[in-house]
Design an enzyme around this catalytic site. Sequence first.
Site, PDB file in Angstrom:
ATOM      1  N   LYS A  60      48.713  33.076  40.427  1.00  0.00           N
ATOM      2  CA  LYS A  60      49.773  34.138  40.573  1.00  0.00           C
ATOM      3  C   LYS A  60      51.245  33.889  40.406  1.00  0.00           C
ATOM      4  O   LYS A  60      51.624  33.051  40.989  1.00  0.00           O
ATOM      5  CB  LYS A  60      49.120  34.979  41.829  1.00  0.00           C
ATOM      6  CG  LYS A  60      50.073  36.321  41.929  1.00  0.00           C
ATOM      7  CD  LYS A  60      49.880  37.226  40.758  1.00  0.00           C
ATOM      8  CE  LYS A  60      48.612  37.496  40.262  1.00  0.00           C
ATOM      9  NZ  LYS A  60      48.359  38.240  38.924  1.00  0.00           N
ATOM     10  N   GLN A  90      48.678  42.302  45.444  1.00  0.00           N
ATOM     11  CA  GLN A  90      47.563  41.739  46.042  1.00  0.00           C
ATOM     12  C   GLN A  90      47.548  41.337  47.379  1.00  0.00           C
ATOM     13  O   GLN A  90      46.767  41.246  48.097  1.00  0.00           O
ATOM     14  CB  GLN A  90      47.107  40.537  44.879  1.00  0.00           C
ATOM     15  CG  GLN A  90      46.496  41.138  43.757  1.00  0.00           C
ATOM     16  CD  GLN A  90      47.741  41.027  42.645  1.00  0.00           C
ATOM     17  OE1 GLN A  90      48.763  41.002  42.867  1.00  0.00           O
ATOM     18  NE2 GLN A  90      47.063  40.901  41.427  1.00  0.00           N
ATOM     19  N   ALA A 100      39.855  34.768  40.158  1.00  0.00           N
ATOM     20  CA  ALA A 100      39.337  33.959  39.255  1.00  0.00           C
ATOM     21  C   ALA A 100      37.764  33.903  39.279  1.00  0.00           C
ATOM     22  O   ALA A 100      37.189  34.302  38.563  1.00  0.00           O
ATOM     23  CB  ALA A 100      40.062  32.449  38.993  1.00  0.00           C
ATOM     24  N   ASP A 111      43.936  29.821  39.119  1.00  0.00           N
ATOM     25  CA  ASP A 111      43.281  30.508  37.996  1.00  0.00           C
ATOM     26  C   ASP A 111      42.575  29.414  36.963  1.00  0.00           C
ATOM     27  O   ASP A 111      41.643  29.671  36.221  1.00  0.00           O
ATOM     28  CB  ASP A 111      44.052  31.569  37.143  1.00  0.00           C
ATOM     29  CG  ASP A 111      43.952  32.750  38.354  1.00  0.00           C
ATOM     30  OD1 ASP A 111      44.997  32.849  39.261  1.00  0.00           O
ATOM     31  OD2 ASP A 111      43.307  33.791  38.059  1.00  0.00           O
ATOM     32  N   ARG A 120      38.990  41.325  40.603  1.00  0.00           N
ATOM     33  CA  ARG A 120      40.043  40.346  40.055  1.00  0.00           C
ATOM     34  C   ARG A 120      39.905  39.141  40.830  1.00  0.00           C
ATOM     35  O   ARG A 120      39.074  39.208  42.097  1.00  0.00           O
ATOM     36  CB  ARG A 120      41.438  41.021  40.138  1.00  0.00           C
ATOM     37  CG  ARG A 120      41.804  41.934  41.231  1.00  0.00           C
ATOM     38  CD  ARG A 120      42.175  41.548  42.444  1.00  0.00           C
ATOM     39  NE  ARG A 120      42.876  40.228  42.680  1.00  0.00           N
ATOM     40  CZ  ARG A 120      42.593  39.429  43.632  1.00  0.00           C
ATOM     41  NH1 ARG A 120      41.697  39.755  44.576  1.00  0.00           N
ATOM     42  NH2 ARG A 120      43.240  38.160  43.724  1.00  0.00           N
TER      43      ARG A 120
HETATM   44  O1  MRU Z   1      45.488  38.756  39.011  1.00  0.00           O
HETATM   45  P1  MRU Z   1      44.753  38.315  39.841  1.00  0.00           P
HETATM   46  O2  MRU Z   1      45.057  39.216  40.921  1.00  0.00           O
HETATM   47  O3  MRU Z   1      43.611  38.361  39.352  1.00  0.00           O
HETATM   48  O4  MRU Z   1      45.198  36.997  40.262  1.00  0.00           O
HETATM   49  C1  MRU Z   1      44.516  36.296  41.399  1.00  0.00           C
HETATM   50  C2  MRU Z   1      45.201  35.070  41.419  1.00  0.00           C
HETATM   51  O5  MRU Z   1      45.946  34.540  41.050  1.00  0.00           O
HETATM   52  C3  MRU Z   1      44.180  34.248  42.623  1.00  0.00           C
HETATM   53  O6  MRU Z   1      44.837  33.335  43.325  1.00  0.00           O
HETATM   54  C4  MRU Z   1      43.413  33.241  41.864  1.00  0.00           C
HETATM   55  O7  MRU Z   1      42.491  33.894  41.136  1.00  0.00           O
HETATM   56  C5  MRU Z   1      42.204  32.507  42.788  1.00  0.00           C
HETATM   57  S1  MRU Z   1      41.226  33.674  43.314  1.00  0.00           S
HETATM   58  C6  MRU Z   1      40.258  32.751  44.680  1.00  0.00           C
END
Ligand code: MRU
Length: 356
Positions: free
Chosen positions: A247, A195, A49, A236, A47
């Site tokens: 998030k 997370q 982005a 994202d 997980r």
């Molecule tokens: O649902 P997730 O854990 O994939 O969400 C991740 C996020 O919101 C991160 O902050 C984003 O993807 C940036 S990762 C460098």
Amino acid sequence: MSIPLSIKWDDKQLVILDQQKLPHEIVYTKLEALKDVYEAIITLKVRGAPAIGITAAYGLAIEAQSYKTNLMIDFLERLKKDATYLGESRPTAVNLVWALNRLLNVASQTDNVLTAKQLLVEEAKRIHQEDEESCRNIGEFALALLENNTKVMTICNAGSIATAKYGTALAPFHLGKERGKEFEVFACETRPVFQGGRLTVWELQQSGVDVTLITDSMAAHTIGAKGIDAIIVGADRIAKNGDTANKIGTLNLAILASVYGIPFYVAAPSSTFDLSINNGEEIPIEERSAEEIISINGKAIAPVNTKVFNPAFDVTSSKYITAIITEKGIIYPNYMENISAQLVDSIEKEKDYENK
Ligand code: MRU
């Protein structure tokens, strides 16, 4: 002490760190087919982005090796079908379709199936390598904004394990450690799937960064009580005007930063920008299962039939964002003008692709 990695390309095999099992177990899993990659993305084994984009790129390249046809037209048709399937695994992070489009683009540049197969693997490796370089640069630019010995809050995990290496929002902390620059990081636990608590705390502990865990509801109090100096988050998808999906809970932090008068930074590579949309209203927001809210580790914490709303992301209006840190530099408002000016190369590349 070392910075953990979540994606490895080992002897033509894709191996990922199973983030569902962290922090209790450190398990690396081989992903051999398209459906394994889809499943790993949708269940958050991988997980973040950029990490989703890199994994999907390798996944598509691996699957393409098994196509039996020698006809380029059939090869491309199958490749597009598989790219569409993977691209639907998670809707908010634009890095996913961005990476898959790069693969489709490269495959369409040859008339030979064997060459296409080789080009796909090379392109996936390039995306992986470029992301590490981007994250390192983001870390360098972010370090210039954050004073030594300051207290910085973050949410979710925008770290090394969400990217090729270093991370985006967490990159300055890893790089700072290498340079003897110290930070006190406050990690929001990030309900519903933690997370922050499970991943950010673990990752920063691996590289020896000072990290304190709080629940999401403690953010406002902690900013005042501990004297938080800045907030930094990942992204994202960022629209042309700077509106940023990240998030769920990020918007709360942005509003708090504005009320407390502290800077709110977004750190993201140019692969996270979606210049085809003007503002955040056009960003698709993933909704996930009720299960994530009504139970923790399989144990119910609310009545089974509870009605639930579970958006995985929120959109922060660019008016709350002090600066956006990319691998190319720091972007300040006016975002509508300054994002396009910095990312002009990427816009031109997108146009090339659309015109093909
Ligand atoms: O649902 P997730 O854990 O994939 O969400 C991740 C996020 O919101 C991160 O902050 C984003 O993807 C940036 S990762 C460098």
